[in-house]
Structures are given as C-alpha cells and as structure tokens.
Design a protein around this motif. Structure first.
Motif, short mmCIF file in Angstrom:
data_model
loop_
_atom_site.label_atom_id
_atom_site.label_comp_id
_atom_site.label_asym_id
_atom_site.label_seq_id
_atom_site.Cartn_x
_atom_site.Cartn_y
_atom_site.Cartn_z
N LYS A 136 37.52 40.97 37.29
CA LYS A 136 38.84 41.47 36.89
C LYS A 136 39.85 40.32 36.88
O LYS A 136 40.65 40.18 35.95
CB LYS A 136 39.28 42.57 37.84
CG LYS A 136 40.58 43.21 37.49
CD LYS A 136 40.91 44.33 38.48
CE LYS A 136 42.30 44.85 38.24
NZ LYS A 136 42.70 45.80 39.28
N THR A 137 39.79 39.47 37.89
CA THR A 137 40.69 38.31 37.95
C THR A 137 40.45 37.38 36.77
O THR A 137 41.39 36.98 36.09
CB THR A 137 40.50 37.55 39.28
OG1 THR A 137 40.84 38.41 40.36
CG2 THR A 137 41.33 36.29 39.32
N ASP B 206 47.68 34.85 36.12
CA ASP B 206 47.90 33.66 36.94
C ASP B 206 46.75 32.67 36.70
O ASP B 206 45.64 32.85 37.21
CB ASP B 206 47.98 34.06 38.41
CG ASP B 206 48.29 32.90 39.33
OD1 ASP B 206 47.96 31.74 39.00
OD2 ASP B 206 48.85 33.16 40.41
N ARG C 292 44.93 31.27 39.79
CA ARG C 292 44.03 32.24 40.41
C ARG C 292 42.73 32.35 39.61
O ARG C 292 41.63 32.39 40.17
CB ARG C 292 44.71 33.59 40.54
CG ARG C 292 43.86 34.60 41.31
CD ARG C 292 44.56 35.93 41.53
NE ARG C 292 45.70 35.75 42.40
CZ ARG C 292 46.97 36.04 42.07
NH1 ARG C 292 47.25 36.54 40.88
NH2 ARG C 292 47.95 35.86 42.92
N VAL C 293 42.86 32.37 38.29
CA VAL C 293 41.67 32.44 37.43
C VAL C 293 40.80 31.20 37.64
O VAL C 293 39.59 31.30 37.85
CB VAL C 293 42.07 32.57 35.94
CG1 VAL C 293 40.86 32.43 35.04
CG2 VAL C 293 42.77 33.90 35.69
N GLU D 138 35.91 42.53 41.53
CA GLU D 138 37.28 42.04 41.67
C GLU D 138 37.41 40.64 41.05
O GLU D 138 38.41 40.34 40.39
CB GLU D 138 37.68 42.01 43.14
CG GLU D 138 39.15 41.95 43.38
CD GLU D 138 39.93 43.10 42.75
OE1 GLU D 138 41.04 42.83 42.24
OE2 GLU D 138 39.46 44.26 42.74
N ALA D 139 36.41 39.80 41.24
CA ALA D 139 36.43 38.45 40.66
C ALA D 139 36.43 38.52 39.13
O ALA D 139 37.18 37.79 38.47
CB ALA D 139 35.24 37.64 41.15
N ASP E 3 43.71 38.59 34.81
CA ASP E 3 44.84 38.07 35.58
C ASP E 3 45.66 37.10 34.74
O ASP E 3 45.12 36.30 33.98
CB ASP E 3 44.31 37.35 36.83
CG ASP E 3 45.35 37.27 37.93
OD1 ASP E 3 46.43 36.71 37.68
OD2 ASP E 3 45.07 37.76 39.03
N THR F 74 38.97 31.25 40.94
CA THR F 74 37.85 32.20 40.93
C THR F 74 36.67 31.64 40.16
O THR F 74 35.52 31.75 40.61
CB THR F 74 38.30 33.55 40.33
OG1 THR F 74 39.42 34.03 41.09
CG2 THR F 74 37.19 34.57 40.35
#
Length: 114
Positions: free
Chosen positions: A49-50, A56, A59-60, A46-47, A54, A63
């Motif tokens: 993928k972000t 945003d 958010r990137v 999931e990280a 992502d 992470t």
C-alpha cells in the motif's frame, strides 16, 4: 529480483502465472492462499500500500529498500501515489496491458525514515 504488484493484484491468483513466466519471486502473491497456510501477510500488505499509493517519496523509497524490491509490475497506464516514483524507476517493458519498472537504487532518496 523481487517483484511487487499493486495491492489489488496481489490478492489475485494470476500472479502465480506471472511468477512462473518471469521466474522471479513476488513480494506478495495470492495472499489469501498464504493466509490459509498460516503465513503473516499484514506487514507486506501495508508495505505494498505504501509503495503504490503513498504520496511521501521518502517513505516509498524506504519501503522499497527495506524489502529489497527491484521491480514493479503494474497494469497499463497505472498512476502511482507519488510523482517522485518516476525519478527512480526505469521502464523495462510497456504495452497496453501492463508495465514493468526497475527500481534504480542509486537514485532512491538517501534520507530514510527513522
């Protein structure tokens, strides 16, 4: 230094060869083998993928900080999910096959997600 690769590359065993050549740790490498040995990889998937898809930027950045990722190894001409990625990465290697970017932690957006 911790190196991240795009999610589709993390599933491939080629990253083991890259790990030997670079003498660095990869954030997620050959996840099928890791799962076979009982290691949880869902959070790291999931990280990644972000980080890579992502849109945003905050958010990137959050992470990247959370997992102390210092480098990104991507196929040549790779397009990240957010254009902001260029604001806090520096290309350290680039050819027609792949690129390596260093994360400039001083330039990462300061507003982390809560």
């Amino acid at each position: 230094a911790v190196i991240a690769v795009p999610p589709d590359r993390a599933e491939l065993d080629e990253c083991y060869a890259l790990r030997v050549v670079t003498d660095r740790s990869f954030f997620l490498c050959g996840s099928g083998i890791l799962e076979d040995h009982g290691l949880p990889v869902d959070e790291r998937r999931e990280a990644e993928k972000t980080i890579f898809t992502d849109k945003d930027g905050a958010r990137v950045a959050s992470t990247l900080r959370k997992y102390n990722i210092e480098y990104l190894f991507v196929p040549g001409k790779y397009l990240f999910g957010t254009m902001q990625m260029r604001d806090y990465t520096t290309s350290v290697y680039n050819d027609e096959h792949f690129q390596v970017f260093r994360i400039d932690t001083e330039k990462l957006p300061k507003d982390e997600l809560k």
